[in-house]
Design an enzyme around this catalytic site. Structure first.
Site, short mmCIF file in Angstrom:
data_model
loop_
_atom_site.label_atom_id
_atom_site.label_comp_id
_atom_site.label_asym_id
_atom_site.label_seq_id
_atom_site.Cartn_x
_atom_site.Cartn_y
_atom_site.Cartn_z
N ILE A 178 28.73 49.67 23.72
CA ILE A 178 29.41 50.42 22.68
C ILE A 178 28.46 51.49 22.15
O ILE A 178 28.86 52.63 21.93
CB ILE A 178 29.87 49.49 21.53
CG1 ILE A 178 30.69 48.30 22.05
CG2 ILE A 178 30.63 50.27 20.47
CD1 ILE A 178 31.93 48.65 22.81
N CYS B 79 19.76 45.28 19.95
CA CYS B 79 20.86 45.98 20.62
C CYS B 79 20.35 46.67 21.88
O CYS B 79 19.49 47.54 21.81
CB CYS B 79 21.50 47.02 19.71
SG CYS B 79 22.81 47.91 20.58
N LYS C 259 18.01 39.11 14.10
CA LYS C 259 18.77 38.79 15.32
C LYS C 259 17.97 39.24 16.53
O LYS C 259 17.65 40.42 16.69
CB LYS C 259 20.13 39.49 15.28
CG LYS C 259 21.01 39.11 16.47
CD LYS C 259 22.46 39.53 16.25
CE LYS C 259 23.33 39.24 17.46
NZ LYS C 259 24.72 39.67 17.26
C1 LIG Z 1 31.81 44.62 22.14
C2 LIG Z 1 30.57 44.02 21.52
C3 LIG Z 1 29.94 44.67 20.47
C4 LIG Z 1 28.79 44.13 19.88
N1 LIG Z 1 28.21 44.78 18.83
C5 LIG Z 1 27.12 44.22 18.20
C6 LIG Z 1 26.53 44.83 17.05
O1 LIG Z 1 26.97 45.88 16.57
N2 LIG Z 1 25.45 44.22 16.49
C7 LIG Z 1 24.94 43.04 16.98
O2 LIG Z 1 23.97 42.51 16.43
N3 LIG Z 1 25.49 42.45 18.06
C8 LIG Z 1 26.56 43.00 18.68
N4 LIG Z 1 27.13 42.36 19.76
C9 LIG Z 1 26.55 41.09 20.24
C10 LIG Z 1 27.32 39.89 19.69
O3 LIG Z 1 27.27 39.84 18.28
C11 LIG Z 1 26.78 38.58 20.27
O4 LIG Z 1 25.42 38.43 19.87
C12 LIG Z 1 26.84 38.52 21.78
O5 LIG Z 1 28.02 39.13 22.24
C13 LIG Z 1 26.76 37.11 22.34
O6 LIG Z 1 27.82 36.30 21.86
P1 LIG Z 1 29.19 36.00 22.69
O7 LIG Z 1 28.79 35.54 24.05
O8 LIG Z 1 29.91 35.01 21.87
O9 LIG Z 1 29.90 37.32 22.76
C14 LIG Z 1 28.26 42.91 20.37
C15 LIG Z 1 28.91 42.26 21.43
C16 LIG Z 1 30.06 42.78 22.01
C17 LIG Z 1 30.73 42.05 23.14
#
Ligand SMILES: Cc1cc2nc3c(=O)[nH]c(=O)nc-3n(C[C@H](O)[C@H](O)[C@H](O)COP(=O)(O)O)c2cc1C
Ligand SMILES: Cc1cc2nc3c(=O)[nH]c(=O)nc-3n(C[C@H](O)[C@H](O)[C@H](O)COP(=O)(O)OP(=O)(O)OC[C@H]3O[C@@H](n4cnc5c(N)ncnc54)[C@H](O)[C@@H]3O)c2cc1C
Ligand code: FES
Lengths: 244, 322
Positions: free
Chosen positions: B90, B149, B184
């Site tokens: 993103i 990120c 994080k």
């Molecule tokens: C579309 C998308 C956008 C994300 N945007 C952020 C963000 O802005 N900040 C952040 O710390 N993590 C972001 N993440 C990471 C998620 O918060 C999470 O740490 C990561 O996806 C792992 O968890 P999951 O397997 O449940 O998705 C994003 C993940 C996805 C898929």
């Protein structure tokens, strides 16, 4: 939410019409889409709603990859997990008093079916111009025909109707306003027509309901999510150099 | 008759309270009614999801990563599908901290009264500090400093890949923060424990583990990467074992609470993550596939705990190594 496949039939080469039974109450306008969970695939697949009534939805889809191939294997009675009524849909309030043309290409003809039905129910008279690559890929004419005034068909190879691109078949002097859906190349050509209108865009989607920002595009009025502020955009609001 | 009815009511009530309290968990002094938190970037600014269910069911909500200035993010395509997961790039699209506070938080507050976690992203130590200072003036409960990120050039992840840089950001944000600070971390490192410890040493109140794993998909037809910027962040069930391993390793090495995140999509995943040492969990990508997932998990969790003979979330925390 749970839905049931009522029918899933091939209607043209690699193109299927699927009728699905279930709650359609969140559908508010033609041009909206559903997001389908297909067994064995992580992300949902977005598909335009072609037609809907109180208890069913109809889509037309082309088999282009593994997900749609799997979808084509679904049989009557099988359960399907859908999110429905997604996206803004065409704003048809602007159509009254205008000389309207619907311009569709390939799978972009699908949402024009429901649009044609809605416009005709509103008493609006309009023409429709649809384009396909070749005759084997033609679908949807039967569904649009009862609602439209004139129906013109173009094929790239000339195997049905006029030979050429759909935009070449639009006699612009006859119209003020268009509603369009098709490939990006087609939309680009439509956008150069000396008319105003609305165009439906595609994008790879993470969610389809505004949570991930996976589908954002630039418009002349700011950023827009194709899944929420779109998929329908106004010709005035977009510039093809900006969008992509 | 009346007595029995009375008794019935009392029994129901006490069962209700015990059901509620078995889910309660506390992270850095912030009490959550349950350990389930939608993860940053997968739940918009929260209010977008209120069409699906009452958000007040949630333990907390982590909002989209916020930077000092508005960002468009990366060009499309930003998303690619993978077996058991997805790639995203993103690129931290957000309207900037001032607009988030002025426009997005009030809309969230219209439909949600619980704890909010602000996810702070940046491209310099100064930017993290600036964004944190702005959020001091709001009612957010926790600041989550995203030094992980992978999707923005020169952004985020560079601060999470060495213990020194992680320490520097943590120290600087802690100096100004008037709220608990969670850092994080990225899994894209060789020694996560040393980075986690350096955050703890600089006063981090907790850690969020993990952000996405760096991956890539190439279209076999065109031979080109599917996502516009090439490499992108892998999330979803595919990364759960990595997340569980990292939470376990870090939980056995630090004394601050951990929010576990990565691939969670059902009650068993929540229990697994908490057993690995997390005090709460975040659910990311699973919301994108099933927008009701967090609600469904919260509703089923008490019965699952009972089934496994676990008295409460508190008792579940770190049970893999206790
Ligand atoms: C579309 C998308 C956008 C994300 N945007 C952020 C963000 O802005 N900040 C952040 O710390 N993590 C972001 N993440 C990471 C998620 O918060 C999470 O740490 C990561 O996806 C792992 O968890 P999951 O397997 O449940 O998705 C994003 C993940 C996805 C898929
Ligand atoms: C709003 C909207 C409406 C659509 N309506 C229709 C329709 O009515 N009929 C129809 O046949 N197709 C429609 N599409 C395109 C359709 O979603 C894709 O053809 C389909 O997702 C391809 O899936 P696949 O697994 O077969 O292909 P694969 O290429 O294997 O898919 C891989 C990934 O890319 C995504 N993807 C691939 N092509 C597209 C695309 N063109 N648009 C969005 N995502 C894509 C898939 O969803 C999946 O996540 C629409 C797309 C959008 C965004
Ligand atoms: S696809 Fe997730 S915001 Fe549009």
């Amino acid at each position: 939410m749970n839905y049931t496949v009522l029918a899933n039939d091939m209607v043209a080469e690699q193109i299927y019409m699927m009728k699905i039974q279930g709650d359609s109450s969140s559908v508010t306008a033609p041009g909206q889409f559903i997001n389908i969970k297909i067994d064995g695939f992580y992300l949902r697949r977005p598909m335009s709603i072609a037609l809907w009534d109180n208890a069913s939805l109809t889509i037309f889809y082309r088999v282009v990859g593994e997900g749609t191939k799997q979808l084509s294997q679904y049989v009557t009675g099988q359960q399907l997990d859908l999110l429905t009524g997604l996206g803004n849909g065409y704003d048809i309030t602007v159509a009254s008093g205008q000389r309207v043309v619907l311009i569709g290409g390939g799978m972009g003809v699908a949402p024009l079916i429901g649009l044609a039905k809605t416009l005709s129910e509103m008493g609006i008279v309009f023409d429709t111009v649809v384009g396909f690559n070749r005759q084997q890929e033609v679908y949807g004419l039967k569904q649009i025909k009862p609602y439209t005034n004139r129906l013109m068909v173009a094929t790239v190879d000339g195997s049905l109707g006029m030979k050429g691109m759909v935009t070449q078949a639009v006699e612009v002097v006859n119209y003020d306003y268009y509603f369009s859906c098709g490939s990006e190349n087609m939309l680009r050509a439509v956008h150069t027509l000396p008319l105003k209108g609305q165009l439906s865009f595609e994008s790879r989607m993470g969610c389809g309901f505004g949570a991930c920002m996976g589908c954002s595009c630039r418009t002349l009025t700011g950023y827009a999510r194709i899944c929420v502020e779109g998929p329908i955009m106004r010709s005035d609001d977009i510039s093809f150099n900006e969008v992509h | 008759m009346t007595d029995i009815a009375q008794e019935g009511i009392t029994m129901n009530c006490s069962k209700q309270t015990s059901y509620n309290s078995i889910l309660t968990t506390t992270i850095a002094g912030v009490e959550l009614k349950n350990p389930v938190i939608p993860a940053s970037g997968c739940f918009g600014f929260g209010y977008e999801m209120s069409r699906f269910y009452d958000l007040n069911l949630l333990g907390a909500i982590a909002i989209k990563g916020t930077t000092s200035q508005p960002r468009y993010g990366n060009e499309l395509p930003r998303i690619a599908e993978c077996p058991s997961g997805m790639l995203n790039a993103i690129g931290l699209q957000n309207p900037g901290v001032k607009a988030v506070i002025r426009e997005e938080l009030p809309k969230l507050r219209d439909c949600y009264t619980g704890p909010v976690i602000a996810n702070i992203s940046g491209f310099s130590v100064d930017e993290y500090v600036e964004v944190a200072s702005y959020f001091n003036q709001t009612d957010v409960a926790i600041l989550e400093v995203n030094i992980s990120c992978p999707n923005a050039k020169d952004g985020g992840m560079v601060f999470g890949t060495t213990a020194e840089a992680a320490a520097e950001v943590t120290r600087a944000v802690k100096e100004v923060a008037e709220k608990p600070v969670f850092v994080k971390l990225t899994p894209n490192v060789t020694d996560i424990v040393s980075i986690a410890k350096s955050c703890e040493n600089e006063g981090a109140d907790g850690l969020t583990l993990i952000n996405t794993l760096l991956g890539m998909r190439i279209d076999p037809r065109s031979g080109k990467p599917i996502v516009s910027i090439g490499a992108a962040g892998l999330s979803g069930p595919a990364i759960k074992p990595v997340a569980v391993r990292i939470v376990y390793q870090v939980a056995t090495a630090v004394n601050i609470p951990i929010i576990g995140v990565g691939g969670i999509c059902c009650c068993d995943d929540v229990i697994e993550m908490i057993s690995a040492g997390a005090t709460a969990v975040q659910i990311g990508s699973a919301n994108l596939i099933n927008p009701y997932v967090a609600k469904e998990i919260i509703e089923l969790l008490p019965a699952k705990l009972v089934e496994y003979g676990i008295d409460s979330i508190n008792e579940c925390i770190g049970r893999s190594f206790r």
